[in-house]
Design a protein around this motif. Structure first.
Motif, PDB file in Angstrom:
ATOM      1  N   MET A  34      70.802 -27.722  16.460  1.00 21.46           N
ATOM      2  CA  MET A  34      70.479 -28.806  15.553  1.00 21.46           C
ATOM      3  C   MET A  34      71.703 -29.102  14.687  1.00 21.46           C
ATOM      4  O   MET A  34      72.176 -28.237  13.946  1.00 21.46           O
ATOM      5  CB  MET A  34      69.293 -28.383  14.690  1.00 21.46           C
ATOM      6  N   PRO A  35      72.260 -30.303  14.763  1.00 26.27           N
ATOM      7  CA  PRO A  35      73.484 -30.607  14.015  1.00 26.27           C
ATOM      8  C   PRO A  35      73.224 -30.900  12.538  1.00 26.27           C
ATOM      9  O   PRO A  35      72.122 -31.249  12.121  1.00 26.27           O
ATOM     10  CB  PRO A  35      74.021 -31.847  14.722  1.00 26.27           C
ATOM     11  N   LEU A  36      74.282 -30.754  11.766  1.00 28.21           N
ATOM     12  CA  LEU A  36      74.289 -31.082  10.344  1.00 28.21           C
ATOM     13  C   LEU A  36      74.938 -32.446  10.197  1.00 28.21           C
ATOM     14  O   LEU A  36      76.042 -32.666  10.699  1.00 28.21           O
ATOM     15  CB  LEU A  36      75.108 -30.035   9.576  1.00 28.21           C
ATOM     16  N   HIS A  37      74.275 -33.378   9.501  1.00 28.27           N
ATOM     17  CA  HIS A  37      74.913 -34.673   9.236  1.00 28.27           C
ATOM     18  C   HIS A  37      75.829 -34.499   8.031  1.00 28.27           C
ATOM     19  O   HIS A  37      75.409 -34.030   6.977  1.00 28.27           O
ATOM     20  CB  HIS A  37      73.886 -35.777   8.987  1.00 28.27           C
ATOM     21  N   PHE A  38      77.098 -34.880   8.189  1.00 30.13           N
ATOM     22  CA  PHE A  38      78.128 -34.691   7.177  1.00 30.13           C
ATOM     23  C   PHE A  38      78.774 -36.025   6.834  1.00 30.13           C
ATOM     24  O   PHE A  38      79.160 -36.775   7.735  1.00 30.13           O
ATOM     25  CB  PHE A  38      79.182 -33.712   7.712  1.00 30.13           C
ATOM     26  N   ALA A  77      72.819 -26.914   9.240  1.00 29.12           N
ATOM     27  CA  ALA A  77      71.604 -27.726   9.268  1.00 29.12           C
ATOM     28  C   ALA A  77      70.442 -26.910   8.708  1.00 29.12           C
ATOM     29  O   ALA A  77      70.345 -25.704   8.930  1.00 29.12           O
ATOM     30  CB  ALA A  77      71.298 -28.173  10.686  1.00 29.12           C
ATOM     31  N   GLY A  78      69.568 -27.559   7.926  1.00 32.77           N
ATOM     32  CA  GLY A  78      68.414 -26.876   7.369  1.00 32.77           C
ATOM     33  C   GLY A  78      68.686 -26.147   6.072  1.00 32.77           C
ATOM     34  O   GLY A  78      67.806 -25.466   5.547  1.00 32.77           O
ATOM     35  N   HIS A  79      69.897 -26.266   5.522  1.00 31.75           N
ATOM     36  CA  HIS A  79      70.247 -25.597   4.272  1.00 31.75           C
ATOM     37  C   HIS A  79      69.333 -26.097   3.151  1.00 31.75           C
ATOM     38  O   HIS A  79      68.949 -27.260   3.115  1.00 31.75           O
ATOM     39  CB  HIS A  79      71.706 -25.892   3.925  1.00 31.75           C
ATOM     40  N   ALA A  80      68.999 -25.241   2.220  1.00 33.14           N
ATOM     41  CA  ALA A  80      68.189 -25.616   1.054  1.00 33.14           C
ATOM     42  C   ALA A  80      68.949 -26.640   0.208  1.00 33.14           C
ATOM     43  O   ALA A  80      70.185 -26.621   0.176  1.00 33.14           O
ATOM     44  CB  ALA A  80      67.884 -24.385   0.212  1.00 33.14           C
ATOM     45  N   PRO A  81      68.243 -27.523  -0.472  1.00 30.51           N
ATOM     46  CA  PRO A  81      68.906 -28.490  -1.352  1.00 30.51           C
ATOM     47  C   PRO A  81      69.795 -27.768  -2.366  1.00 30.51           C
ATOM     48  O   PRO A  81      69.428 -26.718  -2.897  1.00 30.51           O
ATOM     49  CB  PRO A  81      67.740 -29.201  -2.045  1.00 30.51           C
ATOM     50  N   PHE A  82      70.955 -28.360  -2.619  1.00 36.06           N
ATOM     51  CA  PHE A  82      71.973 -27.666  -3.394  1.00 36.06           C
ATOM     52  C   PHE A  82      72.971 -28.696  -3.901  1.00 36.06           C
ATOM     53  O   PHE A  82      73.240 -29.683  -3.221  1.00 36.06           O
ATOM     54  CB  PHE A  82      72.656 -26.675  -2.446  1.00 36.06           C
TER      55      PHE A  82
END
Length: 85
Positions: A1-5, A35-40
């Motif tokens: 699952m990719p991270l949108h940057f 991907a899926g990192h907690a809001p920060f």
């Protein structure tokens, strides 16, 4: 699952892409975002932003100066005061 940057400056959108991971030079130390990192949210120190396009790939380094990083549902957005290159 990719991270949108997304990497933006006050003047323009520099990058908008899906990647594996980004390591950000935060003022409290470097931190990695997948991907899926907690809001920060964090302030950014001058340094190298490391963008990993694939899990085992070598990072691309982008020199940035100051700003903020925000992780949310849409991914990681880095608002840098200045981006070299």
């Amino acid at each position: 699952m990719p991270l949108h940057f997304e990497l933006v400056t006050p003047a323009k959108l520099v990058r908008s892409e899906d990647v594996h991971m980004v390591v950000v030079p935060g003022t409290e130390g470097e931190f990695g975002v997948l991907a899926g990192h907690a809001p920060f949210m964090s302030t950014i120190a001058d340094g190298a932003l490391k963008v990993y396009r694939t899990e085992n790939g070598a990072p691309e380094e982008i020199r940035i100066t100051g700003g903020f990083a925000e992780v949310g549902d849409a991914g990681l957005t880095v608002l840098a005061e200045h981006v070299e290159g």
